[in-house]
Design a protein around this motif. Structure first.
Motif, mmCIF file in Angstrom:
data_model
loop_
_atom_site.group_PDB
_atom_site.id
_atom_site.type_symbol
_atom_site.label_atom_id
_atom_site.label_comp_id
_atom_site.label_asym_id
_atom_site.label_seq_id
_atom_site.Cartn_x
_atom_site.Cartn_y
_atom_site.Cartn_z
ATOM 1 N N GLN A 83 0.829 -1.210 0.000
ATOM 2 C CA GLN A 83 0.000 0.000 0.000
ATOM 3 C C GLN A 83 0.862 1.259 0.000
ATOM 4 O O GLN A 83 0.571 2.221 -0.732
ATOM 5 C CB GLN A 83 -0.923 -0.001 1.225
ATOM 6 C CG GLN A 83 -1.836 1.216 1.290
ATOM 7 C CD GLN A 83 -2.757 1.193 2.499
ATOM 8 O OE1 GLN A 83 -2.950 0.138 3.118
ATOM 9 N NE2 GLN A 83 -3.316 2.337 2.843
ATOM 10 N N ASP A 84 1.910 1.268 0.805
ATOM 11 C CA ASP A 84 2.795 2.436 0.877
ATOM 12 C C ASP A 84 3.423 2.727 -0.483
ATOM 13 O O ASP A 84 3.462 3.879 -0.929
ATOM 14 C CB ASP A 84 3.888 2.184 1.917
ATOM 15 C CG ASP A 84 4.906 3.308 1.959
ATOM 16 O OD1 ASP A 84 4.662 4.315 2.657
ATOM 17 O OD2 ASP A 84 5.957 3.191 1.279
ATOM 18 N N TYR A 86 2.329 1.686 -3.500
ATOM 19 C CA TYR A 86 1.283 2.031 -4.464
ATOM 20 C C TYR A 86 0.850 3.484 -4.317
ATOM 21 O O TYR A 86 0.764 4.234 -5.308
ATOM 22 C CB TYR A 86 0.088 1.100 -4.273
ATOM 23 C CG TYR A 86 -1.052 1.366 -5.224
ATOM 24 C CD1 TYR A 86 -1.115 0.724 -6.460
ATOM 25 C CD2 TYR A 86 -2.061 2.271 -4.905
ATOM 26 C CE1 TYR A 86 -2.151 0.977 -7.351
ATOM 27 C CE2 TYR A 86 -3.096 2.533 -5.783
ATOM 28 C CZ TYR A 86 -3.147 1.886 -7.001
ATOM 29 O OH TYR A 86 -4.161 2.136 -7.886
ATOM 30 N N GLU A 87 0.588 3.899 -3.094
ATOM 31 C CA GLU A 87 0.094 5.254 -2.868
ATOM 32 C C GLU A 87 1.150 6.308 -3.192
ATOM 33 O O GLU A 87 0.819 7.388 -3.703
ATOM 34 C CB GLU A 87 -0.390 5.392 -1.422
ATOM 35 C CG GLU A 87 -1.659 4.583 -1.150
ATOM 36 C CD GLU A 87 -2.142 4.696 0.286
ATOM 37 O OE1 GLU A 87 -1.379 5.227 1.130
ATOM 38 O OE2 GLU A 87 -3.271 4.258 0.569
ATOM 39 N N GLU A 90 1.143 6.597 -6.970
ATOM 40 C CA GLU A 90 -0.098 7.213 -7.429
ATOM 41 C C GLU A 90 -0.078 8.732 -7.237
ATOM 42 O O GLU A 90 -0.605 9.479 -8.065
ATOM 43 C CB GLU A 90 -1.296 6.617 -6.697
ATOM 44 C CG GLU A 90 -1.748 5.276 -7.232
ATOM 45 C CD GLU A 90 -2.231 5.342 -8.665
ATOM 46 O OE1 GLU A 90 -3.305 5.934 -8.909
ATOM 47 O OE2 GLU A 90 -1.523 4.830 -9.564
ATOM 48 N N ARG A 91 0.516 9.216 -6.160
ATOM 49 C CA ARG A 91 0.530 10.661 -5.926
ATOM 50 C C ARG A 91 1.719 11.353 -6.599
ATOM 51 O O ARG A 91 1.943 12.547 -6.437
ATOM 52 C CB ARG A 91 0.533 10.960 -4.428
ATOM 53 C CG ARG A 91 1.742 10.494 -3.656
ATOM 54 C CD ARG A 91 1.681 10.950 -2.189
ATOM 55 N NE ARG A 91 2.828 10.467 -1.434
ATOM 56 C CZ ARG A 91 2.820 9.383 -0.673
ATOM 57 N NH1 ARG A 91 1.700 8.666 -0.565
ATOM 58 N NH2 ARG A 91 3.899 9.009 -0.024
ATOM 59 N N ASN A 141 2.314 2.234 -11.502
ATOM 60 C CA ASN A 141 1.776 1.071 -10.796
ATOM 61 C C ASN A 141 1.258 0.035 -11.793
ATOM 62 O O ASN A 141 0.947 0.375 -12.945
ATOM 63 C CB ASN A 141 0.633 1.498 -9.863
ATOM 64 C CG ASN A 141 1.144 2.023 -8.535
ATOM 65 O OD1 ASN A 141 1.985 1.400 -7.895
ATOM 66 N ND2 ASN A 141 0.624 3.174 -8.109
#
Length: 338
Positions: A83-84, A86-87, A90-91, A141
């Motif tokens: 999650q870390d 991916y996020e 994404e940002r 991603n």
């Protein structure tokens, strides 16, 4: 079995020093360095080469969790690392690593103090300084987890011209084992899948046919070495001359000195000892290490085997072995076990 293995193979103690320290629980995948471990070769078309090791260092720096932080995080979010990453991507906060190599001349390898193909040893930076060659950036991603990730097939045998394998015995084994696993898992033409296919043209008519082949399959090109009907393009260099083999005369020297030994000398532990001293420069790190490793060793029901583990750590540092024993046995006593 874990500790029985390491007692019988003490050459892996340097890695255990990493595993049970804070370094064994990185704060995120963006805060971790990577190392080739294996020794490779950078080659030229004239057959000359240098031995190299690859280092990939995070621009964010190394950041770790304590064992308590790691246990809590794993319980709260088992997918925290994914999650870390991916996020962050994404940002647009793309993680970047600087890529370095250590370079060794073949002549230096012949006289160096230990076998340069030994994966349990690192090359000291004072002898072979890091030389930056590029950067690695993760900027996208996966669009579909199955097609991009679950079908991915990585192998150290995937090399581009200019990089070649050394006689590192573990590397040689993995160059066969990894593709074999991929063929079993994904099928014989797994390298045609988009996630695995080369982005630059590759010409290799010896690798063709098989189930689910959806390429032109090299048409009517000969599929054997030494054809006079149509010279194989991949066997030529940029000047149109035959390429030099990546197997050099130096491999004969390697074959003579790469032997198995069951005896160990003080120098086999010196890098682990050096790392223990480094941990001592960080407040509380040695104490956390001892707490982490003793919590694992206390699961060993054989007192005789525990004593062998304490002796293993004493080979790294006498005080370390003594403290690991004291803390482990105290934990067992507190739990009513001996």
């Amino acid at each position: 079995m874990f500790w029985d293995f390491h007692v019988g193979n003490p050459e892996g103690i340097h890695e255990l020093m990493h595993l049970f320290s804070d370094r064994g629980t990185p704060a995120s995948l963006r805060h971790i360095n990577a190392y080739s471990g294996h020794t490779y070769k950078f080659t030229k078309e004239d057959g000359s080469f240098k031995y190299i090791k690859i280092h990939i260092k995070s621009q964010l720096g190394v950041k770790n969790m304590t064992n308590d932080d790691a246990v809590r995080t794993a319980g709260e979010n088992p997918d925290f690392y994914m999650q870390d990453m991916y996020e962050a991507i994404e940002r647009g906060d793309y993680p970047v690593w600087n890529v370095y190599v250590q370079v060794m001349d073949p002549k230096e390898a012949e006289t160096y103090k230990w076998n340069i193909f030994d994966m349990t040893k690192v090359w000291p930076h004072k002898d072979f300084p890091l030389r930056e060659i590029g950067k690695l950036t993760l900027n996208r991603n996966p669009r579909n987890f199955f097609t991009d990730i679950e079908q991915a097939a990585f192998s150290p045998s995937n090399m581009v011209p200019g990089i070649a394998p050394s006689a590192d015995p573990m590397l040689q084994a993995r160059m066969f084992a990894y593709p074999d696993a991929a063929r079993y898992r994904l099928g014989t033409n797994y390298q045609m899948l988009p996630t695995n296919a080369a982005k630059a043209p590759v010409y290799c008519p010896f690798q063709r046919d098989g189930f689910m082949n959806f390429s032109e399959n090299y048409g009517d090109d000969p599929n054997y070495v030494g054809s006079s009907l149509k010279p194989t393009v991949f066997a030529m260099n940029s000047s149109g001359k035959p390429k030099t083999s990546t197997i050099t005369e130096h491999e004969k020297w390697v074959g003579e000195v790469s032997t198995f030994t069951s005896t160990f000398q003080p120098q086999d532990f010196e890098q682990a000892t050096g790392l223990w001293k480094v941990l001592g420069r960080e407040p509380g790190h040695q104490d956390r290490y001892i707490d982490n490793v003793s919590g694992h060793i206390k699961g060993v029901t054989s007192k005789q085997l525990r004593e062998k583990v304490y002796n293993l750590y004493s080979s790294v540092d006498a005080a370390l072995g003594r403290r690991v024993k004291e803390v482990t046995e105290a934990k067992l006593s507190k739990e009513g076990r001996k």
